[in-house]
Design a protein around this motif. Structure first.
Motif, PDB file in Angstrom:
ATOM      1  N   THR A 150     -10.179  78.411 -19.369  1.00  0.00           N
ATOM      2  CA  THR A 150     -10.422  77.313 -18.433  1.00  0.00           C
ATOM      3  C   THR A 150     -11.109  77.826 -17.172  1.00  0.00           C
ATOM      4  N   ALA A 151     -10.615  78.928 -16.640  1.00  0.00           N
ATOM      5  CA  ALA A 151     -11.218  79.513 -15.434  1.00  0.00           C
ATOM      6  C   ALA A 151     -12.666  79.955 -15.706  1.00  0.00           C
ATOM      7  N   THR A 159     -14.747  78.761 -17.997  1.00  0.00           N
ATOM      8  CA  THR A 159     -15.564  77.560 -18.160  1.00  0.00           C
ATOM      9  C   THR A 159     -15.888  76.944 -16.806  1.00  0.00           C
ATOM     10  N   THR A 160     -14.909  76.916 -15.917  1.00  0.00           N
ATOM     11  CA  THR A 160     -15.117  76.385 -14.573  1.00  0.00           C
ATOM     12  C   THR A 160     -16.161  77.207 -13.826  1.00  0.00           C
ATOM     13  N   ARG A 161     -16.060  78.538 -13.910  1.00  0.00           N
ATOM     14  CA  ARG A 161     -17.043  79.411 -13.243  1.00  0.00           C
ATOM     15  C   ARG A 161     -18.446  79.167 -13.778  1.00  0.00           C
ATOM     16  N   CYS A 199     -19.647  76.437 -15.259  1.00  0.00           N
ATOM     17  CA  CYS A 199     -20.122  75.108 -14.834  1.00  0.00           C
ATOM     18  C   CYS A 199     -20.523  75.104 -13.362  1.00  0.00           C
ATOM     19  N   GLU A 200     -19.741  75.755 -12.511  1.00  0.00           N
ATOM     20  CA  GLU A 200     -20.077  75.823 -11.086  1.00  0.00           C
ATOM     21  C   GLU A 200     -21.391  76.562 -10.868  1.00  0.00           C
TER      22      GLU A 200
END
Length: 117
Positions: free
Chosen positions: A83-84, A86-88, A90-91
């Motif tokens: 999750t972390a 994927t978030t990185r 996307c950001e």
């Protein structure tokens, strides 16, 4: 008599290498791409290390409860890390897309003075 090309020779089709296009278009995009690749490689390496540690822990388990505990921790950590990551990603993509969009549209803005009446 026309010369024929051997199989080893590449035909000149006018195709453009996509890497050259990306580098020529916007160096910031290329930098971001390299950064994403490096980050992804680091993430995969870390995850493989965790997988190996989990396998070792499973081999050391004495009871079914121990196995359940190890598996539970493994899946909890994996979900958090994926999750972390994927978030990185996307950001970073959003940041680069925003920067690229601003640079692309900066020259397209029109002022009211340049519209003929």
């Amino acid at each position: 008599m026309p010369r024929t090309k051997s199989k080893d020779q590449k035909a000149d089709t006018g195709a453009i290498d996509m890497t050259q296009v990306m580098m020529g278009a916007n160096p910031k995009v290329m930098e971001a791409w390299v950064e994403l690749l490096n980050d992804s490689a680091r993430f995969v390496t870390d995850r493989l290390q965790k997988d190996q540690e989990t396998q070792q822990a499973l081999l050391n388990c004495k009871t079914p409860a121990d196995i359940m505990q190890v598996q539970s921790e493994f899946f909890k950590d994996a979900v958090e890390q994926y999750t972390a990551q994927t978030t990185r990603i996307c950001e970073k993509i959003s940041e680069v897309a925003g920067t690229t969009l601003k640079e692309t549209t900066a020259g397209l803005a029109r002022s009211y003075d340049d519209v003929p009446l």
